[in-house]
Write a protein that holds these residues in place. Sequence first.
Motif, mmCIF file in Angstrom:
data_model
loop_
_atom_site.group_PDB
_atom_site.id
_atom_site.type_symbol
_atom_site.label_atom_id
_atom_site.label_comp_id
_atom_site.label_asym_id
_atom_site.label_seq_id
_atom_site.Cartn_x
_atom_site.Cartn_y
_atom_site.Cartn_z
ATOM 1 N N ARG A 417 43.707 52.914 42.571
ATOM 2 C CA ARG A 417 42.735 52.048 41.906
ATOM 3 C C ARG A 417 42.080 51.144 42.934
ATOM 4 O O ARG A 417 42.703 50.726 43.919
ATOM 5 C CB ARG A 417 43.407 51.222 40.805
ATOM 6 C CG ARG A 417 44.510 50.305 41.271
ATOM 7 C CD ARG A 417 45.295 49.732 40.098
ATOM 8 N NE ARG A 417 46.326 48.795 40.538
ATOM 9 C CZ ARG A 417 47.302 48.336 39.765
ATOM 10 N NH1 ARG A 417 47.393 48.730 38.496
ATOM 11 N NH2 ARG A 417 48.199 47.481 40.238
ATOM 12 N N ALA A 418 40.805 50.892 42.722
ATOM 13 C CA ALA A 418 40.051 49.991 43.573
ATOM 14 C C ALA A 418 39.093 49.192 42.674
ATOM 15 O O ALA A 418 38.255 49.790 41.999
ATOM 16 C CB ALA A 418 39.272 50.779 44.616
ATOM 17 N N PRO A 419 39.255 47.874 42.647
ATOM 18 C CA PRO A 419 40.243 47.092 43.379
ATOM 19 C C PRO A 419 41.655 47.291 42.816
ATOM 20 O O PRO A 419 41.812 47.808 41.708
ATOM 21 C CB PRO A 419 39.766 45.652 43.168
ATOM 22 C CG PRO A 419 39.052 45.694 41.842
ATOM 23 C CD PRO A 419 38.381 47.030 41.795
ATOM 24 N N ASP A 420 42.638 46.883 43.589
ATOM 25 C CA ASP A 420 44.034 47.075 43.201
ATOM 26 C C ASP A 420 44.452 45.959 42.243
ATOM 27 O O ASP A 420 45.220 45.057 42.589
ATOM 28 C CB ASP A 420 44.922 47.090 44.445
ATOM 29 C CG ASP A 420 46.362 47.471 44.125
ATOM 30 O OD1 ASP A 420 46.591 48.053 43.045
ATOM 31 O OD2 ASP A 420 47.258 47.175 44.948
ATOM 32 N N VAL A 421 43.912 46.033 41.024
ATOM 33 C CA VAL A 421 44.135 45.007 39.995
ATOM 34 C C VAL A 421 44.580 45.692 38.713
ATOM 35 O O VAL A 421 43.967 46.683 38.287
ATOM 36 C CB VAL A 421 42.845 44.191 39.738
ATOM 37 C CG1 VAL A 421 43.042 43.230 38.580
ATOM 38 C CG2 VAL A 421 42.453 43.431 41.000
ATOM 39 N N TYR A 422 45.629 45.174 38.115
ATOM 40 C CA TYR A 422 46.139 45.738 36.859
ATOM 41 C C TYR A 422 45.188 45.412 35.711
ATOM 42 O O TYR A 422 44.792 44.259 35.528
ATOM 43 C CB TYR A 422 47.525 45.167 36.560
ATOM 44 C CG TYR A 422 48.082 45.573 35.214
ATOM 45 C CD1 TYR A 422 48.504 46.868 34.975
ATOM 46 C CD2 TYR A 422 48.189 44.647 34.170
ATOM 47 C CE1 TYR A 422 49.018 47.250 33.748
ATOM 48 C CE2 TYR A 422 48.698 45.014 32.940
ATOM 49 C CZ TYR A 422 49.116 46.310 32.731
ATOM 50 O OH TYR A 422 49.628 46.683 31.505
ATOM 51 N N ASP A 423 44.832 46.412 34.948
ATOM 52 C CA ASP A 423 43.976 46.254 33.772
ATOM 53 C C ASP A 423 44.780 46.709 32.552
ATOM 54 O O ASP A 423 44.973 47.896 32.342
ATOM 55 C CB ASP A 423 42.704 47.098 33.925
ATOM 56 C CG ASP A 423 41.699 46.877 32.796
ATOM 57 O OD1 ASP A 423 42.128 46.565 31.667
ATOM 58 O OD2 ASP A 423 40.494 47.021 33.043
ATOM 59 N N ALA A 424 45.241 45.743 31.752
ATOM 60 C CA ALA A 424 46.089 46.070 30.606
ATOM 61 C C ALA A 424 45.353 46.940 29.596
ATOM 62 O O ALA A 424 45.950 47.813 28.954
ATOM 63 C CB ALA A 424 46.587 44.790 29.936
ATOM 64 N N THR A 425 44.038 46.727 29.449
ATOM 65 C CA THR A 425 43.269 47.517 28.483
ATOM 66 C C THR A 425 43.194 48.975 28.913
ATOM 67 O O THR A 425 43.381 49.891 28.101
ATOM 68 C CB THR A 425 41.851 46.928 28.333
ATOM 69 O OG1 THR A 425 41.946 45.539 28.032
ATOM 70 C CG2 THR A 425 41.092 47.629 27.221
ATOM 71 N N LEU A 426 42.936 49.204 30.187
ATOM 72 C CA LEU A 426 42.902 50.570 30.709
ATOM 73 C C LEU A 426 44.277 51.213 30.622
ATOM 74 O O LEU A 426 44.413 52.397 30.272
ATOM 75 C CB LEU A 426 42.400 50.552 32.150
ATOM 76 C CG LEU A 426 42.366 51.879 32.914
ATOM 77 C CD1 LEU A 426 41.592 52.935 32.158
ATOM 78 C CD2 LEU A 426 41.781 51.667 34.302
ATOM 79 N N HIS A 427 45.310 50.443 30.931
ATOM 80 C CA HIS A 427 46.692 50.935 30.816
ATOM 81 C C HIS A 427 46.962 51.428 29.396
ATOM 82 O O HIS A 427 47.508 52.524 29.193
ATOM 83 C CB HIS A 427 47.663 49.817 31.196
ATOM 84 C CG HIS A 427 49.100 50.108 30.923
ATOM 85 N ND1 HIS A 427 50.011 50.390 31.911
ATOM 86 C CD2 HIS A 427 49.802 50.169 29.761
ATOM 87 C CE1 HIS A 427 51.192 50.619 31.379
ATOM 88 N NE2 HIS A 427 51.096 50.481 30.078
ATOM 89 N N ASN A 428 46.579 50.640 28.408
ATOM 90 C CA ASN A 428 46.827 51.023 27.017
ATOM 91 C C ASN A 428 46.035 52.267 26.622
ATOM 92 O O ASN A 428 46.520 53.107 25.865
ATOM 93 C CB ASN A 428 46.494 49.859 26.089
ATOM 94 C CG ASN A 428 47.508 48.736 26.183
ATOM 95 O OD1 ASN A 428 48.641 48.939 26.616
ATOM 96 N ND2 ASN A 428 47.115 47.536 25.786
ATOM 97 N N PHE A 429 44.809 52.378 27.130
ATOM 98 C CA PHE A 429 44.013 53.573 26.855
ATOM 99 C C PHE A 429 44.725 54.820 27.375
ATOM 100 O O PHE A 429 44.798 55.852 26.690
ATOM 101 C CB PHE A 429 42.632 53.441 27.509
ATOM 102 C CG PHE A 429 41.803 54.690 27.403
ATOM 103 C CD1 PHE A 429 41.066 54.961 26.261
ATOM 104 C CD2 PHE A 429 41.745 55.603 28.457
ATOM 105 C CE1 PHE A 429 40.299 56.119 26.157
ATOM 106 C CE2 PHE A 429 40.983 56.759 28.369
ATOM 107 C CZ PHE A 429 40.259 57.021 27.211
ATOM 108 N N LEU A 430 45.257 54.746 28.575
ATOM 109 C CA LEU A 430 45.944 55.894 29.164
ATOM 110 C C LEU A 430 47.216 56.248 28.414
ATOM 111 O O LEU A 430 47.490 57.423 28.143
ATOM 112 C CB LEU A 430 46.302 55.594 30.626
ATOM 113 C CG LEU A 430 45.259 55.905 31.693
ATOM 114 C CD1 LEU A 430 45.711 55.357 33.038
ATOM 115 C CD2 LEU A 430 45.028 57.409 31.785
ATOM 116 N N ALA A 431 48.022 55.241 28.071
ATOM 117 C CA ALA A 431 49.381 55.489 27.581
ATOM 118 C C ALA A 431 49.453 55.754 26.079
ATOM 119 O O ALA A 431 50.425 56.347 25.613
ATOM 120 C CB ALA A 431 50.276 54.301 27.930
ATOM 121 N N ALA A 432 48.455 55.356 25.316
ATOM 122 C CA ALA A 432 48.541 55.472 23.859
ATOM 123 C C ALA A 432 48.098 56.853 23.390
ATOM 124 O O ALA A 432 47.297 57.540 24.038
ATOM 125 C CB ALA A 432 47.678 54.404 23.192
#
Length: 533
Positions: A417-432
């Motif tokens: 990822r660039a920038p190397d920042v955690y995005d909780a919304t993107l995380h949830n999109f991937l995992a759900a």
Amino acid sequence: MQITFLGHAGFLIETQHALVVADPWLTPLGAFDSAWMQFPRNHELAPVVREKLENSPKERFLYISHEHKDHFDPDFLWSLMKRDFTVVLGRFRRTALHETFLAYGPRRVITCEDQQEVAFRGGYLKLYLTDSGTNRDSALLVQADGRSFLNLNDCKVHDRLPKLVAEEGPIDIFTAQFSGAIWHPTCYDYSREEYTEHSRQKRASKFEAVARAIETVQPRTYLASAGPACFLDPSLFHLNLEPVNIFPRAPELFSYLKSRLGSKAPRLLEPMPGDVIDAETGDFSWQVPERVTDENVAEYLRTYAEMQARVFRERPRNILLEEVDRIHLRLREELQNKLDAFSLSDRVTMPLYLGLTELPTQLLRVDFRTRRVEVVGEVRDLNRYMLLANAVDIGRVLERKLNWEDFLLSFRFRASRAPDVYDATLHNFLAAEVEDLRAMCDTTLAAEARKERTVVSTGTQRYTVNRFCPHQGADLKEGWIEEGRYLVCPRHRWRFDLEAGGVCATNGCSVKAEPQTKQEDKREAPAEQRPQA
């Protein structure tokens, strides 16, 4: 009350009149498409647990904390022929686990609300739930025979522990997760130095969470459980022997706790599967003479891997190009279906690239702003998230042999990822799952609608802040101050910079901190300024 450790997060709790089997993970096939294996090995306990659940004259309960396969083991549970016991689950918004057990055919299924008690003769068990985003979990309290056992497993209810202890009284035996259970930084394309630093930070955060929980609960004994799995797939085996990663063993935790807590540290026990502790006397019975130690762990793992080699030889590796093309098309359709159900897409400011390693010039680009999935020949965005995996592994998700979170926990992909920042919304999109995304988005919006404010103090300055963490709603009144300026969330240890308006540098979320003047109302008690981690 006698507690037998079953390995990983599993326990068999026997009281005078009842038997509770919690999270038995016993299958020799491991979890997450066999990527995770029980450590230490515990498969030989399956007949013992089967006999107890099928034939014990006591009232029998099977408790499953959540649907992750290192806690919910369908292979073992479906091997039980007699199912005249009671299944106890949390009542989550996602109903898949409940529906699975209704079809399983036990004597009854009890789905508990948060803090609901299930009584049995001489005692009760009680569940504490979290249900936010993709995080659905529960903690278990068993009170019986004048003794208590609190098992947090992976459940992040650390902000609720003061109230729990105040209501339930002293806790005899306590256990909580101390090792990593996520794909960051394990699957990311970092340099060795970056990987090590991320790992150090995560394990330090996890250890500190356990230390603070122990300070609050003040148990007589802490049992190390929900600790590291091991990775016996040849492609993952190197994770076991890395000098620093997010999968520490109990001796590393104990060294930290002894230094951090000093004389206030409880009795610290590292059980092997099959070991028994008596909650009344504190007696700890070693049932397994051969222990895993720092000296023999590498050889233990190599021998274990040889024993399990058949599992990985039988995994499919290669498929025809026509099948790869079919999986690519289905993946594009799946991602578009996800986008259509994802009402928070406008919050994701960078595109997501997903690619099959067999088709390096046919990347799928998910544009959250236009809500479109397109095929592109190369990465064309400076800011982006990227995930690459084999078609075989993605195919198992699309065939519903794995869900998306199971796949991500298999570690069989690479990400950057660039920038190397955690995005909780993107995380949830991937995992759900597709069918869960609408409800997940609604839950997020409902949590954000809570506007209650609270006051925290750094010792030199007081601030008003949003009371509930924007990540998963933890109560920040139970947070603490670090370095004189950072408010730390008690669940996931996000740090909000009070001097910068309450922004979290890791991800840009904010608790909207405002300095409080002397003239403002100070009736609300500030959060305690606890010792710096």
